[in-house]
Scaffold this active site. Structure first.
Site, PDB file in Angstrom:
ATOM      1  N   ASP A  34       0.860  -1.186   0.000  1.00 24.17           N
ATOM      2  CA  ASP A  34       0.000   0.000   0.000  1.00 24.17           C
ATOM      3  C   ASP A  34       0.896   1.236   0.000  1.00 24.17           C
ATOM      4  OD1 ASP A  34      -3.249   0.232   0.837  1.00 24.17           O
ATOM      5  OD2 ASP A  34      -2.082   2.090   1.030  1.00 24.17           O
ATOM      6  N   ASP A  56       3.823   2.809  -4.122  1.00 21.96           N
ATOM      7  CA  ASP A  56       2.820   3.441  -4.974  1.00 21.96           C
ATOM      8  C   ASP A  56       2.834   2.695  -6.302  1.00 21.96           C
ATOM      9  OD1 ASP A  56       1.310   5.002  -6.716  1.00 21.96           O
ATOM     10  OD2 ASP A  56       2.076   6.908  -5.938  1.00 21.96           O
ATOM     11  N   ASN A  83      -5.382  -5.019  -6.299  1.00 27.00           N
ATOM     12  CA  ASN A  83      -6.553  -4.420  -5.682  1.00 27.00           C
ATOM     13  C   ASN A  83      -6.439  -2.903  -5.515  1.00 27.00           C
ATOM     14  OD1 ASN A  83      -9.012  -4.410  -3.789  1.00 27.00           O
ATOM     15  ND2 ASN A  83      -7.385  -3.680  -2.441  1.00 27.00           N
ATOM     16  N   SER A 134     -14.740  -3.485 -11.044  1.00 27.18           N
ATOM     17  CA  SER A 134     -15.910  -2.949 -10.361  1.00 27.18           C
ATOM     18  C   SER A 134     -17.120  -3.198 -11.240  1.00 27.18           C
ATOM     19  CB  SER A 134     -15.752  -1.441 -10.123  1.00 27.18           C
ATOM     20  OG  SER A 134     -16.989  -0.854  -9.746  1.00 27.18           O
ATOM     21  N   SER A 136     -18.893  -0.993 -11.970  1.00 26.40           N
ATOM     22  CA  SER A 136     -18.868   0.210 -12.810  1.00 26.40           C
ATOM     23  C   SER A 136     -18.099  -0.006 -14.112  1.00 26.40           C
ATOM     24  CB  SER A 136     -18.247   1.385 -12.043  1.00 26.40           C
ATOM     25  OG  SER A 136     -19.067   1.767 -10.957  1.00 26.40           O
ATOM     26  N   TYR A 147     -13.446   6.618 -13.476  1.00 26.97           N
ATOM     27  CA  TYR A 147     -13.444   5.394 -12.674  1.00 26.97           C
ATOM     28  C   TYR A 147     -13.997   4.214 -13.470  1.00 26.97           C
ATOM     29  CZ  TYR A 147     -14.344   2.205  -8.783  1.00 26.97           C
ATOM     30  OH  TYR A 147     -14.366   1.110  -7.952  1.00 26.97           O
ATOM     31  N   LYS A 151     -11.952   0.806 -14.910  1.00 26.82           N
ATOM     32  CA  LYS A 151     -12.306  -0.551 -14.499  1.00 26.82           C
ATOM     33  C   LYS A 151     -12.713  -1.414 -15.691  1.00 26.82           C
ATOM     34  CE  LYS A 151     -11.528  -0.082 -10.091  1.00 26.82           C
ATOM     35  NZ  LYS A 151     -10.422  -0.818  -9.438  1.00 26.82           N
ATOM     36  N   VAL A 180     -20.255  -2.327  -1.729  1.00 22.62           N
ATOM     37  CA  VAL A 180     -19.693  -3.060  -0.590  1.00 22.62           C
ATOM     38  C   VAL A 180     -19.679  -2.140   0.626  1.00 22.62           C
ATOM     39  CG1 VAL A 180     -17.659  -4.271   0.290  1.00 22.62           C
ATOM     40  CG2 VAL A 180     -18.263  -4.459  -2.133  1.00 22.62           C
ATOM     41  N   THR A 182     -17.867  -0.735   2.788  1.00 20.98           N
ATOM     42  CA  THR A 182     -16.563  -0.242   3.209  1.00 20.98           C
ATOM     43  C   THR A 182     -16.757   1.079   3.948  1.00 20.98           C
ATOM     44  OG1 THR A 182     -16.238   1.005   1.165  1.00 20.98           O
ATOM     45  CG2 THR A 182     -15.458  -1.285   1.191  1.00 20.98           C
TER      46      THR A 182
END
Length: 252
Positions: A34, A56, A83, A134, A136, A147, A151, A180, A182
């Site tokens: 991460d 990164d 992810n 996603s 999306s 976005y 995806k 989800v 989150t």
């Protein structure tokens, strides 16, 4: 070294952290990657078998160093879960090129860079790649021009990976989560938005991070040994409803 391993990007929170924990629970060693080093260290604390690696994924030099470090620390690489991602929602006319590039840099370029760097290691283990897209990327929506497009590109990139890497025994699949529960979703989805999602999803609820992680872990396992090039929408049936109106489901 025979103990299986995995690399999970975007592992400091959410689906990535849930996936790392499930891998660890089945006995794998896991490199948790991460760019938020502080949150990553906190997430990995106390997780036996976890190796936190700040990186990164949009930066080629960092990715190359990360992969070398992971290979050295883990001894082998059996699975790569791409992810890491960023979200940016807004009208098309308000989406500057800088905002567009910020999304593509992580959501698409990061998947390409991490996979490319992992290929020599995955060839050695006949390993697995799982990319996180996603819903999306499967269904167009307002306010998601960058976005959703990123995806959708990840979904096609997954098929490219499967087609080309299959001869090495490397499998590549994609998971497309629906809504989800989150922390981000809880923060930005108003009660009205949540109610609308519940109406549009056949299972009438959001998914959990662990439910998405279970699909990811399955696709990395030997139980999915003949599955590659696929996109699984883990979305409570959201994609299947198409343009159907919730009011018509009762048959009245």
């Amino acid at each position: 070294m025979t103990q299986k391993t995995a690399i999970v990007t975007g592992a400091a929170r959410g689906i990535g952290l849930a996936t790392a924990r499930q891998f660890l629970a089945e006995g794998r060693r896991v490199a948790m990657v991460d760019r938020d080093a502080e949150a990553l260290a906190e997430a990995a604390e106390g997780l036996e078998g976890a190796v936190p690696v700040p990186c990164d994924v949009s930066q080629p030099d960092q990715v190359a160093q990360m992969m070398e470090h992971c290979a050295r620390e883990l001894g082998r690489i059996d699975a790569l879960v791409n992810n890491a991602g960023v979200a940016d929602f807004g009208p098309i006319e308000d989406t500057t090129f800088a905002r567009w590039r910020r999304v593509m840099d992580t959501n698409l370029d990061g998947v390409f860079l991490c996979t490319q760097a992992a290929i020599p290691h995955l060839r050695a283990t006949r390993g697995a790649i799982v990319n996180i897209a996603s819903i999306s990327g499967l269904r167009a929506s307002t306010l998601r021009v960058a976005y959703g497009t990123s995806k959708a590109a990840v979904i096609h990139l997954t098929m490219q990976q499967a087609a080309e890497l299959g001869e090495y025994g490397i499998r590549a699949n994609c998971v497309a989560p629906g809504p989800v529960n989150t922390k981000l979703a809880l923060a930005v989805h108003t009660p009205e938005i949540r109610a609308a999602y519940h109406d549009a999803i056949p299972l009438n609820r959001y998914g959990s991070e662990d439910e998405i992680a279970s699909v990811i872990v399955f696709l990395c396992s030997d139980k999915a040994s003949y599955v590659t090039g696929q996109t699984i929408a883990s979305d409570g049936g959201f994609q299947s409803t198409g343009v159907g109106l919730p009011a018509l489901r009762t048959g009245q």
